[in-house]
Structures are given as structure tokens and as C-alpha cells.
Enzyme design. Structure first.
Site, PDB file in Angstrom:
ATOM      1  CG  HIS A  16      -1.910  -1.012   1.371  1.00 22.85           C
ATOM      2  ND1 HIS A  16      -2.034  -1.809   2.478  1.00 22.85           N
ATOM      3  CD2 HIS A  16      -2.895  -1.412   0.518  1.00 22.85           C
ATOM      4  CE1 HIS A  16      -3.045  -2.650   2.317  1.00 22.85           C
ATOM      5  NE2 HIS A  16      -3.583  -2.438   1.136  1.00 22.85           N
ATOM      6  CE  LYS A  40     -12.640  -7.149   4.062  1.00 22.43           C
ATOM      7  NZ  LYS A  40     -12.118  -6.360   2.941  1.00 22.43           N
ATOM      8  NE  ARG A  89      -2.847  -7.213  -4.529  1.00 22.10           N
ATOM      9  CZ  ARG A  89      -3.647  -7.241  -3.494  1.00 22.10           C
ATOM     10  NH1 ARG A  89      -3.153  -7.355  -2.289  1.00 22.10           N
ATOM     11  NH2 ARG A  89      -4.941  -7.177  -3.640  1.00 22.10           N
ATOM     12  CB  SER A 127      -4.460  -6.724   4.427  1.00 22.88           C
ATOM     13  OG  SER A 127      -4.144  -5.403   4.050  1.00 22.88           O
TER      14      SER A 127
HETATM   15  P1  ADP Z   1      -9.736  -3.683  -0.355  1.00 23.36           P
HETATM   16  O1  ADP Z   1     -10.206  -4.278   0.928  1.00 23.36           O
HETATM   17  O2  ADP Z   1     -10.578  -2.617  -0.912  1.00 23.36           O
HETATM   18  O3  ADP Z   1      -9.262  -4.684  -1.399  1.00 23.36           O
HETATM   19  P2  ADP Z   1      -7.035  -3.273   0.432  1.00 23.36           P
HETATM   20  O4  ADP Z   1      -6.692  -2.525   1.661  1.00 23.36           O
HETATM   21  O5  ADP Z   1      -6.794  -4.750   0.448  1.00 23.36           O
HETATM   22  O6  ADP Z   1      -8.469  -2.865   0.065  1.00 23.36           O
HETATM   23  O7  ADP Z   1      -6.243  -2.648  -0.798  1.00 23.36           O
HETATM   24  C1  ADP Z   1      -6.468  -1.321  -1.212  1.00 23.36           C
HETATM   25  C2  ADP Z   1      -5.902  -1.140  -2.593  1.00 23.36           C
HETATM   26  O8  ADP Z   1      -4.507  -1.392  -2.553  1.00 23.36           O
HETATM   27  C3  ADP Z   1      -6.449  -2.103  -3.630  1.00 23.36           C
HETATM   28  O9  ADP Z   1      -6.522  -1.412  -4.865  1.00 23.36           O
HETATM   29  C4  ADP Z   1      -5.406  -3.174  -3.707  1.00 23.36           C
HETATM   30  O10 ADP Z   1      -5.395  -3.821  -4.964  1.00 23.36           O
HETATM   31  C5  ADP Z   1      -4.165  -2.352  -3.510  1.00 23.36           C
HETATM   32  N1  ADP Z   1      -3.045  -3.127  -2.988  1.00 23.36           N
HETATM   33  C6  ADP Z   1      -3.012  -3.922  -1.906  1.00 23.36           C
HETATM   34  N2  ADP Z   1      -1.815  -4.505  -1.746  1.00 23.36           N
HETATM   35  C7  ADP Z   1      -1.055  -4.057  -2.778  1.00 23.36           C
HETATM   36  C8  ADP Z   1       0.280  -4.315  -3.206  1.00 23.36           C
HETATM   37  N3  ADP Z   1       1.060  -5.174  -2.549  1.00 23.36           N
HETATM   38  N4  ADP Z   1       0.723  -3.673  -4.302  1.00 23.36           N
HETATM   39  C9  ADP Z   1      -0.092  -2.832  -4.985  1.00 23.36           C
HETATM   40  N5  ADP Z   1      -1.357  -2.568  -4.645  1.00 23.36           N
HETATM   41  C10 ADP Z   1      -1.846  -3.163  -3.569  1.00 23.36           C
END
Ligand code: ADP
Length: 160
Positions: A16, A40, A89, A127
């Protein structure tokens, strides 16, 4: 451009942060927006997630952190932005992200979604992976910043 980067950030990972930092270089303003989703089950409260993100982006003048409930398109309108930023990703992210992007644009055709391809070194990181490692007592220090790891370990007593 003022972009919104919405997500759960539960917890925020190096992946992130990589997106946030790269986006901050090319956009005038980046609003990291933590989605309040009561359905959630979460590791951290919204306040904790916002506080950690604020601390982690402290050095970036054009990055702010906020939280919101409801539709991202409505939040975008509220903060006067018409661009949503999401990370991709792998192919696995694509189909889902495409659906959300089209749904959002259908709900409000002023809203566009931009995608940033993950840096290769973080393309495996989510996450959920952090949570899975923790469940089995794994070391998460390669996945999240030290301040986040500390908070997680404080909460979970080392994941055990
Ligand atoms: P959500 O619960 O909406 O999927 P996340 O917190 O998991 O939200 O992720 C928020 C954004 O960050 C999403 O667009 C996700 O694809 C992106 N993201 C998460 N991890 C990575 C990563 N390792 N590299 C690039 N983008 C990421």
C-alpha cells in the site's frame, strides 16, 4: 489531479505504501481513504488504521488520510475528486477491480478509476497474507512497517 486511494488497509502493508508514495509523485493530491465496513471483521479499528497511515505518510505534504462509509463514488463527490486510484498486483486483481471500476463509473460517469501496477517486490503482498502468517506465528516484519508490526504484535502477543 486529486485522487482517492480507497481500501481497508487492515493492516497497511509495504505494498500500500509503495502505491501511495508513487502516486504522490505524479498527482497533486492523494487522499488515502479507509473504508468503514461494519460487516467485515477487522484486525484494527478505523481510528487505529487512520492513525497508523497518518504517521506513515507524515513526510508527504500532498497525502492526507481520511475514512468514509458508503459508496466510494459518493465520498469522491464529497471531497471534490473524480479519480479513484487502485493497485493491481496480478491478473487475479484485474477481474474484480474491473467490475468495481465499471460499476462506479456507471453510478457516476464523472468518476474514473486509475490503476497502478504493483512494484514487483510487493506483487505477492496483501493484508490477508499478513493475517495468514500471523495465524501460524510467522514473522511479518518483511510485510509491514515496524510501527504496524509492533501494534500487531501488541494486539496478538506475537501472533500466538
Ligand atoms: P480492499 O479491501 O478494498 O481490497 P485493500 O486494503 O486490500 O483494500 O487494498 C487497497 C488497494 O490497494 C487495492 O486497490 C489493492 O489492490 C491495492 N493493494 C493492496 N496490496 C497491494 C500491493 N502489494 N501492491 C499494490 N497494490 C496493492
Amino acid at each position: 489531479m486529486k485522487v482517492i486511494y480507497p481500501g481497508s488497509f487492515d493492516p497497511v502493508t509495504f505494498g500500500h505504501l509503495d502505491v501511495i508514495k508513487r502516486a504522490a509523485k505524479i498527482h497533486e493530491e492523494v487522499i488515502v481513504a479507509v473504508l468503514i465496513n461494519k460487516d467485515k471483521k477487522s484486525m484494527f479499528s478505523i481510528e487505529e488504521r487512520v492513525d497508523m497511515l497518518k504517521e506513515l505518510v507524515r513526510d508527504y505534504d500532498n497525502v492526507t488520510v481520511d475514512s468514509f462509509a458508503g459508496l466510494t463514488v459518493d465520498y469522491a463527490k464529497k471531497v471534490n475528486s473524480n479519480v479513484i486510484l487502485r493497485g493491481i498486483r496480478a491478473v487475479a486483481d484485474y477481474e474484480h477491480e474491473k467490475q468495481i471500476a465499471i460499476a462506479n463509473n456507471t453510478a457516476n460517469n464523472n468518476i474514473e478509476t486509475l490503476f497502478m501496477i504493483s512494484s514487483e517486490k510487493y506483487s505477492y503482498l496483501s493484508s490477508s497474507i499478513v493475517k495468514e502468517f500471523l495465524n501460524f506465528g510467522g514473522d511479518i516484519t518483511s510485510f509491514v512497517p515496524a510501527l504496524v508490526a509492533k501494534k500487531i504484535y501488541d494486539k496478538t502477543e506475537g501472533g500466538k
